[in-house]
Design an enzyme around this catalytic site. Structure first.
Site, mmCIF file in Angstrom:
data_model
loop_
_atom_site.group_PDB
_atom_site.id
_atom_site.type_symbol
_atom_site.label_atom_id
_atom_site.label_comp_id
_atom_site.label_asym_id
_atom_site.label_seq_id
_atom_site.Cartn_x
_atom_site.Cartn_y
_atom_site.Cartn_z
ATOM 1 N N SER A 6 0.901 -1.132 -0.075
ATOM 2 C CA SER A 6 -0.041 0.037 0.044
ATOM 3 C C SER A 6 0.694 1.125 -0.028
ATOM 4 O O SER A 6 2.201 1.169 -0.157
ATOM 5 C CB SER A 6 -0.887 -0.086 1.145
ATOM 6 N N LYS A 7 0.393 2.358 0.067
ATOM 7 C CA LYS A 7 0.927 3.554 -0.002
ATOM 8 C C LYS A 7 1.971 3.650 1.219
ATOM 9 O O LYS A 7 3.064 4.144 0.885
ATOM 10 C CB LYS A 7 0.199 4.619 0.498
ATOM 11 N N ARG A 8 1.671 3.021 2.349
ATOM 12 C CA ARG A 8 2.938 2.950 3.560
ATOM 13 C C ARG A 8 4.022 2.296 3.041
ATOM 14 O O ARG A 8 5.174 2.584 3.358
ATOM 15 C CB ARG A 8 2.161 2.052 4.410
ATOM 16 N N SER A 9 4.077 1.209 1.941
ATOM 17 C CA SER A 9 5.200 0.587 1.485
ATOM 18 C C SER A 9 5.890 1.445 0.344
ATOM 19 O O SER A 9 6.804 0.924 -0.244
ATOM 20 C CB SER A 9 4.830 -0.497 0.769
ATOM 21 N N GLY A 10 5.614 2.727 0.372
ATOM 22 C CA GLY A 10 6.222 3.472 -0.754
ATOM 23 C C GLY A 10 5.426 3.896 -1.882
ATOM 24 O O GLY A 10 4.209 3.262 -1.921
#
Ligand code: GLU
Ligand code: ZN
Length: 530
Positions: free
Chosen positions: A269-273
């Site tokens: 997700s966004k959290r992963s970059g």
């Protein structure tokens, strides 16, 4: 209008036996995600491998989530990846339009047909009523579902309310107490109890369909025979099964791919970059590298290879091969695979790929942060727009020179961005005076550095053979009573500004005598400070 004429307007395709018609139906709700790239690669390959067709349909019926520019981003990203649909909004086709918002009359006719056959019904409930039902269900600890309030309204009453202009949606009539099942090519039979399935909305009061109605009608009319999509759609599938039954249509074969996961095994997700396809392009991956990586994590090559021809995947892949646990998007594996593709390029194509990449970055018109994986936290390097521009200018000024630079150690590059980040010191126009602290680091004393550089300048001769050059440096170190490794490192820093470079002698050869001389003089003239 009735539904039948649409059916007649899209006769089945004339394709060889066994040919699969596949599709992706992305929603334009943001930048195209790498998960969409995976679906596109798989579906394109299945169509290619069977002599079928692959189509791209834009599923834009959720107007609240629509993002301006998302369709353009998707088309550009797929084009970059080298995935060309046979039919799409961009290239047209006989089964269009390929944008759902341009197909509203078709869905409206389909919804009417379901109401007429008793498989769907009008619902006049206001949002306020639905909300209070939901709250009551929540308070009672029950699942929140439509309470079927309008399911048994008399047809005269319905006609009258519609005629008076009252707002209504069309809902799916889900049968009581039955099992609704389908065969997933990867997971086998998946069954749902009908009580757990909502009488979901098929057509909204503004005349737009929901995903469920639109996807079934389109897959049918576009004669799709094989659906491969992400596992997040499994809970929707029983509704689709019912719709196929109610319409009397054959259901396409279906398989769900597991959701991609990041290195901490969470949903990517966004959290992963930046997980957009364009984001991978920005990081400097080649389309062939990313494509090979995506197939690699969902498909074991028969000989266990990481890097293989895409044609092999096309020839050998079967949906049954898909895993049922989420593949890990491992940046180190991606870097490794991409590095293999970079290494295969001969100087000219590698030069061209780098220049195209730089132009792409410059067109983004912003500072760019390059990230590489580290278990604790990603390692980041930012280049400003003007740094990128300067690099582009230097790199493209003399292609033959840049090609020599690229060929010095091609195995060092995992991505095109490594070239941008690591070869700047080869270009005179980009060379900046070296940080005096760094220069003094190997020998410890700035005075000694200055004295040694002066000495070295006196004896420096371009174009001598490697052994002779090395001996001259050793002799000087010996005379001055310093370790020769420290002197080599001091020269390396003076000439390149870096502690890590390809072998120094080769660097000197590429830079040429005048440039080396100039850099040594710059370093020798540096103000003493330690
Ligand atoms: N519109 C869905 C999406 O955004 C497509 C789901 C499907 O392939 O059926 O992914
Ligand atoms: Zn209702």
């Amino acid at each position: 209008m009735d539904f039948e004429p649409y059916e007649a307007a899209y006769p089945p395709r004339q394709l060889p036996p066994g040919a699969l018609v596949t599709r992706i139906g992305p929603s334009p709700t943001g930048k195209a995600h790498v998960g969409t790239a995976l679906q596109a690669v798989i579906n394109r390959a299945l169509a290619d491998g069977s002599g079928g067709a692959f189509l791209l349909r834009i599923e834009d019926t959720d107007r609240e989530r629509f993002v301006e520019g998302a369709v353009e981003d998707l088309l550009a990203a797929l084009d970059w990846l080298g995935i060309r649909p046979d039919e799409s909004v961009a290239c047209g086709g006989k089964y269009g339009p390929y944008v759902q918002s341009e197909r509203l009359p078709i869905y409206q006719a389909a919804a009417r047909r379901l109401v007429e056959s008793g498989h769907a019904y009008y619902c006049f409930c206001t949002p306020e009523r639905l909300e209070s039902v939901r709250l009551a269900q929540q308070a009672a600890g029950k699942p929140t579902m439509y309470d079927r309030h309008c399911r048994n309204l008399g047809s005269e009453q319905v006609e009258a309310r519609l005629a008076s202009g009252e707002k209504a949606v069309v809902r799916l009539k889900v049968p009581d107490d039955t099992e609704i099942a389908f065969d997933d090519l990867v997971r086998g039979r998946i069954a749902f109890e009908s009580q757990t399935i909502d009488d979901g909305v098929l057509l909204k009061s503004d005349g737009f369909p929901t995903y469920h109605l639109a996807v079934v009608v389109d897959d049918h009319l576009m004669r799709v025979s094989q659906i491969i999509r992400g596992e997040e759609w499994i809970p929707s599938t029983p509704k689709h099964v019912l719709l196929y039954q109610y319409f009397g249509w054959a259901m396409p074969r279906i398989a769900h791919t597991p959701i991609l996961r990041d290195m901490s095994r969470r949903k990517l997700s966004k959290r992963s970059g930046d997980t957009s396809i364009t984001g991978y392009r920005v990081q400097g991956y080649l389309p062939e590298g990313l494509r090979n990586f995506l197939t690699r994590i969902v498909w074991p090559h028969p000989e266990g290879k990481d890097v293989y021809d895409h044609a092999e995947f096309v020839r050998l892949f079967k949906p049954e091969d898909l895993p049922n646990t989420g593949p890990i998007v491992d940046p180190q594996l991606l870097d490794f695979i991409n590095g293999q593709y970079l290494r295969r390029l001969s100087p000219e194509p590698l030069y061209t790929a780098t220049v195209d990449y730089l132009q792409f970055l410059l067109d983004l018109d912003q500072d760019i942060t390059f990230e590489s994986y580290h278990p604790a936290a990603p390692i980041k390097h930012t280049l400003t727009r003007s740094e990128l521009e300067a690099f582009y200018g230097a790199f493209s000024a003399d292609p033959a020179y840049s090609e020599r630079v690229l060929m010095l150690e091609p195995e060092r590059y995992k991505r095109l961005s490594d070239i941008v980040l690591n070869t700047g010191f080869f270009f005179g126009a980009l060379f900046r005076p070296v940080d005096p602290k760094l220069l003094a680091k190997p020998l410890g004393s700035a005075e000694q550095v200055e004295a040694l550089l002066d000495e070295y300048l006196k004896l420096y001769q371009p174009d001598v053979p490697q052994a002779e050059w090395e001996q001259s440096v050793r002799d000087l170190a010996h005379q001055a009573g310093v370790k020769d490794g420290k002197l080599f490192m001091t020269l390396r820093i003076a000439i390149t500004g870096r502690e890590q470079t390809p072998p120094l002698f080769e660097v000197l050869t590429i830079l040429g005598g005048d440039e080396v001389q100039r850099r040594l003089e710059l370093a020798a003239a540096m103000p003493v400070s330690s």
